[in-house]
Enzyme design. Structure first.
Site, PDB file in Angstrom:
ATOM      1  CG  ASP A 132       3.768   7.362   2.363  1.00 21.40           C
ATOM      2  OD1 ASP A 132       4.289   7.531   1.237  1.00 21.40           O
ATOM      3  OD2 ASP A 132       2.603   7.700   2.642  1.00 21.40           O
ATOM      4  CB  SER A 156      -0.888   0.015   1.245  1.00 19.34           C
ATOM      5  OG  SER A 156      -0.071   0.243   2.377  1.00 19.34           O
ATOM      6  CE  LYS A 157      -0.331   8.499   0.039  1.00 23.30           C
ATOM      7  NZ  LYS A 157       0.993   8.867   0.534  1.00 23.30           N
ATOM      8  NE  ARG A 158      -1.880   3.147   6.155  1.00 18.47           N
ATOM      9  CZ  ARG A 158      -2.410   1.959   6.447  1.00 18.47           C
ATOM     10  NH1 ARG A 158      -1.834   1.146   7.304  1.00 18.47           N
ATOM     11  NH2 ARG A 158      -3.529   1.580   5.876  1.00 18.47           N
TER      12      ARG A 158
END
Ligand code: GLU
Length: 506
Positions: free
Chosen positions: A269, A264-266
């Site tokens: 990051d 995921s984007k998380r």
């Protein structure tokens, strides 16, 4: 075999995750390999999820990746329009047809009534209540209500949706090109809404109708759509299009580097890598998500890396141009299990592609960075810098960050090198070496090396003693490419000046 026609069908609900790019890529490779066509269809029937700018983002980012379409909202095509909201008028007739034939029905339930039903069922011990053959009879729909009641509701303009009437206890069998046979019992499926009260079809109906009308031969999409496939198959059957059912291939998920769940984007990051092809700025809150393009990745390297997330050529070869991927690609070599994203491998691919670029091409990119930093140098000089640094760099930006000394004299000197290699006698050696070098008429790398070696031999010095001191005085650093090459490129005058400055400053 009929013509291969595949589609990439994103919903413009935000930026395109790399999983989506890989789906587009596999569709592209499959189409090109089979001399077929690839279509870009925008699936925007869910207007509540529409995000401003997402459609343009999808088109531009795929363009950067080198994934081009034969038919799309931009290029048009035989089956226009290619945006579902522009095809709105097409879908209701099919929903109506399904109602008329008893395969679907009108449902008038309000949100509250649906919530009540779920609560009631939960209390009765059903863990995940559904609108289905058991509950539908207690709800407000054209199965439970009389013909007159239904008619009057519609005439009064009451809002309704159209739901599919899921048959009881039927086995739906689907042959997936990647997963083999998939069998689902209709008792585990609900009466999905296929047409909404806003006059728009849902994804399921629009997707099937368009795949049929656009003569799609193969549906290649992410694994998350596998649970919807049996419903799609039923829709084909009920609409009388059974002989036109496309072949299905559901692609494995892209997993987090540790293999625990979908990337995921998380995760990006947290672990410091982008999950989107190009930068995305959320129009709602202005939040910026980084992209591969803006981080300095070469599009072909990014694509090569993505191709290997779920597919392999069955050989040791890892570097493939997009044309090479087209030739090697086959759905037979796409795996069933999730593919772990490997960030180091992504860097490795970029490094390989960077090394294969010509110094001229790299210099164009490096010049852009130099200009931004107000450094004005000739192309020829920049090209040589690229040549010297490309083996040591992953990105063009590394050449600026780690090679600033080519463009400006050092202002500080690496402490560790000074501590270890700049001894009491060093200034004397550097000074003598400087005088020797100023006598070299053809200041080439080879000649500088000969002179340097002569000097250390005469003085019985080790290479490992004087070379680091020489390097730190020219570049300020303890490591880098061949120092003789650097000195030659800087030129005699600059080399001598830098040595003089170092003697004063260190
Ligand atoms: N619109 C769906 C999506 O956003 C497409 C799924 C499919 O390819 O059928 O992914």
């Amino acid at each position: 075999m009929p013509q291969v026609r595949v589609r990439f069908a994103p919903s413009p609900t935000g930026p395109l995750h790399i999983g989506g790019v890989r789906t587009a890529l596999y569709n592209y490779l499959f189409a090109k390999k089979n001399k077929g066509k690839i279509i870009l269809r925008i699936e925007d029937t869910d207007q509540s999820r529409f995000v401003e700018g997402a459609e343009d983002y999808i088109i531009e980012s795929l363009n950067w990746c080198g994934i081009h379409f034969d038919e799309s909202i931009v290029d048009g095509g035989e089956f226009e329009p290619y945006r579902q909201s522009d095809r709105k008028h097409l879908y209701s007739q099919y929903a109506q047809m399904l109602v008329n034939q008893g395969y679907a029905y009108y449902a008038f339930d309000s949100t509250e009534e649906l919530a009540e039903m779920r609560l009631r069922m939960k209390k009765a011990g059903v863990p995940s209540p559904q609108y289905n053959s058991i509950t539908r009879n207690d709800m407000k729909n054209s199965i439970s209500l009389s013909v007159d009641e239904v008619k009057s509701k519609i005439e009064k303009g009451e809002k309704y949706v159209i739901r599919i009437k899921m048959p009881r206890n039927e086995e739906i069998k689907l042959q997936d090109l990647i997963r083999g046979w998939v069998v689902v019992n209709t008792n585990n499926m609900d009466d999905k809404v296929i047409f909404k009260s806003d006059g728009m079809p849902t994804y399921h109906l629009a997707n099937v109708v368009d795949d049929y009308l656009m003569k799609i031969s193969h549906v290649i999409r992410g694994e998350e759509w596998l649970p919807s496939a049996p419903l799609h198959l039923l829709l084909y059957r009920y609409l009388g299009w059974e002989s036109k059912i496309p072949k299905f291939a559901h692609l494995p998920l892209i997993l987090r580097p540790d293999g625990n769940g979908k990337l995921s984007k998380r995760d990006g990051d947290r672990l410091g890598f982008p999950v989107f092809p190009t930068e995305w700025i959320n129009p709602e809150d202005g939040e910026k998500s980084s992209g591969y393009k803006e981080n300095g990745y070469i599009a072909d390297a990014f694509i090569n890396m993505l191709a290997f997330l779920g597919w392999n050529p069955g050989t040791q070869q890892e570097i493939f141009s997009i044309k090479g991927l087209v030739d090697a690609f086959s759905l037979k070599r796409v795996g069933k299990s999730g593919a772990k994203f490997d960030f180091d491998k992504t860097l490795w691919f970029n490094q390989q592609y960077l090394r294969n670029k010509s110094k001229e091409a790299l210099a164009i990119d490096l010049q852009l960075i130099l200009k931004k930093n107000n450094v004005n140098v000739e192309d020829r000089f920049v090209q040589e810098v690229c040549e010297q640094l490309k083996e040591r760099s992953t990105f063009v930006k590394d050449m600026w960050e780690e090679g600033k000394y080519y463009f400006e004299a050092p202002t500080s000197y690496d402490e560790k090198t000074i501590r270890k290699k700049w001894k009491e006698d060093t200034p004397k050696y550097i000074s003598e070496l400087k005088d020797r070098l100023s006598e070299v008429s053809d200041f080439s790398s080879g000649n500088i090396e000969v002179e340097f070696k002569k000097y250390i031999e005469e003085n019985e010095l080790g290479m490992g003693m004087l070379l680091p001191a020489f390097r730190v005085s020219l570049t300020g650093l303890g490591i880098g490419p061949s120092l003789f090459d650097i000195a030659a490129l800087l030129g005699k005058e600059e080399t001598i000046t830098r040595m003089e400055t170092a003697l004063k400053k260190i």
